[in-house]
Motif scaffolding. Structure first.
Motif, PDB file in Angstrom:
ATOM      1  N   GLY A  61      25.819  35.543 -29.432  1.00 33.54           N
ATOM      2  CA  GLY A  61      26.872  35.570 -30.383  1.00 33.54           C
ATOM      3  C   GLY A  61      26.432  35.919 -31.670  1.00 33.54           C
ATOM      4  N   PRO A  62      27.542  35.924 -32.449  1.00 33.37           N
ATOM      5  CA  PRO A  62      27.224  36.406 -33.976  1.00 33.37           C
ATOM      6  C   PRO A  62      26.456  35.453 -34.849  1.00 33.37           C
ATOM      7  CG  PRO A  62      29.558  35.417 -33.577  1.00 33.37           C
ATOM      8  CD  PRO A  62      28.982  35.623 -32.222  1.00 33.37           C
ATOM      9  N   ASP A  63      26.161  34.281 -34.398  1.00 33.82           N
ATOM     10  CA  ASP A  63      25.279  33.143 -35.110  1.00 33.82           C
ATOM     11  C   ASP A  63      23.882  33.076 -34.414  1.00 33.82           C
ATOM     12  OD1 ASP A  63      27.147  32.478 -36.679  1.00 33.82           O
ATOM     13  OD2 ASP A  63      27.959  30.943 -35.414  1.00 33.82           O
ATOM     14  N   ASP A  64      23.458  33.880 -33.287  1.00 32.74           N
ATOM     15  CA  ASP A  64      22.423  34.083 -32.491  1.00 32.74           C
ATOM     16  C   ASP A  64      21.396  35.023 -33.463  1.00 32.74           C
ATOM     17  OD1 ASP A  64      20.565  33.253 -30.944  1.00 32.74           O
ATOM     18  OD2 ASP A  64      21.219  34.353 -29.066  1.00 32.74           O
ATOM     19  N   VAL A  65      20.169  34.728 -32.922  1.00 30.71           N
ATOM     20  CA  VAL A  65      19.159  35.598 -33.708  1.00 30.71           C
ATOM     21  C   VAL A  65      18.289  36.308 -32.541  1.00 30.71           C
ATOM     22  CG1 VAL A  65      18.921  34.336 -35.908  1.00 30.71           C
ATOM     23  CG2 VAL A  65      17.549  33.688 -34.101  1.00 30.71           C
ATOM     24  N   LEU A  66      17.729  37.512 -32.999  1.00 30.78           N
ATOM     25  CA  LEU A  66      16.882  38.327 -31.866  1.00 30.78           C
ATOM     26  C   LEU A  66      15.694  37.520 -31.488  1.00 30.78           C
ATOM     27  CD1 LEU A  66      17.753  40.787 -30.742  1.00 30.78           C
ATOM     28  CD2 LEU A  66      16.246  42.010 -32.160  1.00 30.78           C
ATOM     29  N   ILE A  67      15.015  36.959 -32.415  1.00 34.06           N
ATOM     30  CA  ILE A  67      13.597  36.307 -32.383  1.00 34.06           C
ATOM     31  C   ILE A  67      13.841  34.744 -33.058  1.00 34.06           C
ATOM     32  CG2 ILE A  67      11.249  36.205 -33.001  1.00 34.06           C
ATOM     33  CD1 ILE A  67      11.271  39.217 -33.301  1.00 34.06           C
ATOM     34  N   SER A  68      13.843  33.707 -31.898  1.00 30.95           N
ATOM     35  CA  SER A  68      14.280  32.581 -32.585  1.00 30.95           C
ATOM     36  C   SER A  68      12.727  32.019 -33.449  1.00 30.95           C
ATOM     37  CB  SER A  68      14.364  31.641 -31.307  1.00 30.95           C
ATOM     38  OG  SER A  68      13.007  31.373 -30.459  1.00 30.95           O
ATOM     39  N   ASP A  69      13.002  30.828 -33.911  1.00 31.83           N
ATOM     40  CA  ASP A  69      11.880  30.110 -34.965  1.00 31.83           C
ATOM     41  C   ASP A  69      10.892  29.809 -34.104  1.00 31.83           C
ATOM     42  OD1 ASP A  69      13.389  30.434 -37.178  1.00 31.83           O
ATOM     43  OD2 ASP A  69      14.214  28.397 -37.154  1.00 31.83           O
ATOM     44  N   ALA A  70      10.932  29.430 -32.740  1.00 30.45           N
ATOM     45  CA  ALA A  70      10.003  28.806 -32.136  1.00 30.45           C
ATOM     46  C   ALA A  70       9.247  30.195 -31.352  1.00 30.45           C
ATOM     47  CB  ALA A  70      10.582  28.378 -30.737  1.00 30.45           C
ATOM     48  N   ASP A  71       9.882  31.288 -31.120  1.00 29.45           N
ATOM     49  CA  ASP A  71       9.091  32.494 -30.606  1.00 29.45           C
ATOM     50  C   ASP A  71       8.218  33.135 -31.820  1.00 29.45           C
ATOM     51  OD1 ASP A  71      10.169  32.579 -28.074  1.00 29.45           O
ATOM     52  OD2 ASP A  71      11.771  33.715 -28.509  1.00 29.45           O
TER      53      ASP A  71
END
Length: 195
Positions: A39-49
Motif C-alpha cells: 500500500g501507499p504506507d508500505d516501504v520497499l525495504i523494512s527496518d528489520a531487513d
C-alpha cells in the motif's frame, strides 16, 4: 552497429524506468502491482531487513561501489552522446595567413566531405569512397574509406589521393594541411557461373 546497440540500450533503459514508475504508481494508489509493496504506507525495504543487511561489513561498501560504477558508466555514456563525432563546419581563412586576423568563412563539413568523396571516386580503380571530417573547425582531420576494384593498385591509389585530392582540398580551403587516415578495402564480387 554502435548506433543499433545505442538504441537498444536506450530502449531497454526507458522500458525499465517506465515499468518501475508504473509499479510505484500502482503501489501508491493501493492497487495490486508487481512490486513487493502492499500500500501507499508500505516501504520497499523494512527496518528489520535494513538492519539485517547492515550487520554485514561488506554490504554498504558494495552498494556504494556498485552505484558509483553505474553513475560513472552513465556519465561516460552521456558524454559519448553529447560529443559530436563529425565536424559540422570548417573555418576557411581568406585573409593574411601571417596575421591570423583576416576575414574568415565557414564551410559546411558535409559539403567538403561530399566533394572529397566525389574526387576520391574519380581516381582510377576506386569504386566507392566515404569521407568523414573530425577534429577542430580550424584544424580538421579526414578519415577516408576507399573500396578498390579488382585491378586497382593500392600504392597508386594512395599517391593519387595525396597528390590530387588532398592537395586540391588544401589549396581550395586555405588549410595548411589536412591530415588524413585512409582505409582501403577490396570490393567483393559474387562468383558467376560459367556454363
Amino acid at each position: 552497429m554502435l548506433r543499433v546497440i545505442n538504441r537498444v540500450v536506450v530502449g531497454l533503459a526507458g522500458a525499465a524506468l517506465v515499468a518501475l514508475g508504473l509499479g510505484v504508481l500502482l503501489a501508491g494508489l493501493g492497487l495490486p502491482g508487481f512490486l513487493p509493496v502492499d500500500g501507499p504506507d508500505d516501504v520497499l525495504i523494512s527496518d528489520a531487513d535494513r538492519e539485517r543487511v547492515s550487520s554485514y561489513g561488506w554490504w554498504w561498501p558494495t552498494v556504494i561501489a556498485v552505484l558509483s560504477v553505474v553513475v560513472l558508466l552513465g556519465l561516460w555514456w552521456l558524454a559519448a552522446q553529447l560529443r559530436q563525432r563529425r565536424l559540422g563546419e570548417v573555418v576557411i581563412d581568406t585573409g593574411e595567413p601571417e596575421s591570423g586576423t583576416g576575414p574568415r568563412a565557414l564551410l559546411r563539413g558535409r559539403a567538403l566531405e561530399d566533394v572529397l568523396a566525389a574526387e576520391a571516386t574519380g581516381i582510377d580503380g576506386v569504386e566507392r569512397a566515404s569521407v568523414s571530417l573530425l577534429g577542430r573547425r580550424t584544424a580538421p582531420r579526414a578519415h577516408v574509406g576507399l573500396v578498390l576494384g579488382p585491378r586497382a593498385s593500392p600504392a597508386a591509389t594512395v599517391v593519387a589521393l595525396r597528390s590530387r585530392m588532398l592537395r586540391e582540398a588544401c589549396e581550395s580551403t586555405g588549410l595548411p594541411a589536412l591530415p588524413t587516415e585512409v582505409r582501403l578495402r577490396a570490393v567483393k564480387h559474387r562468383p558467376e557461373r560459367v556454363t
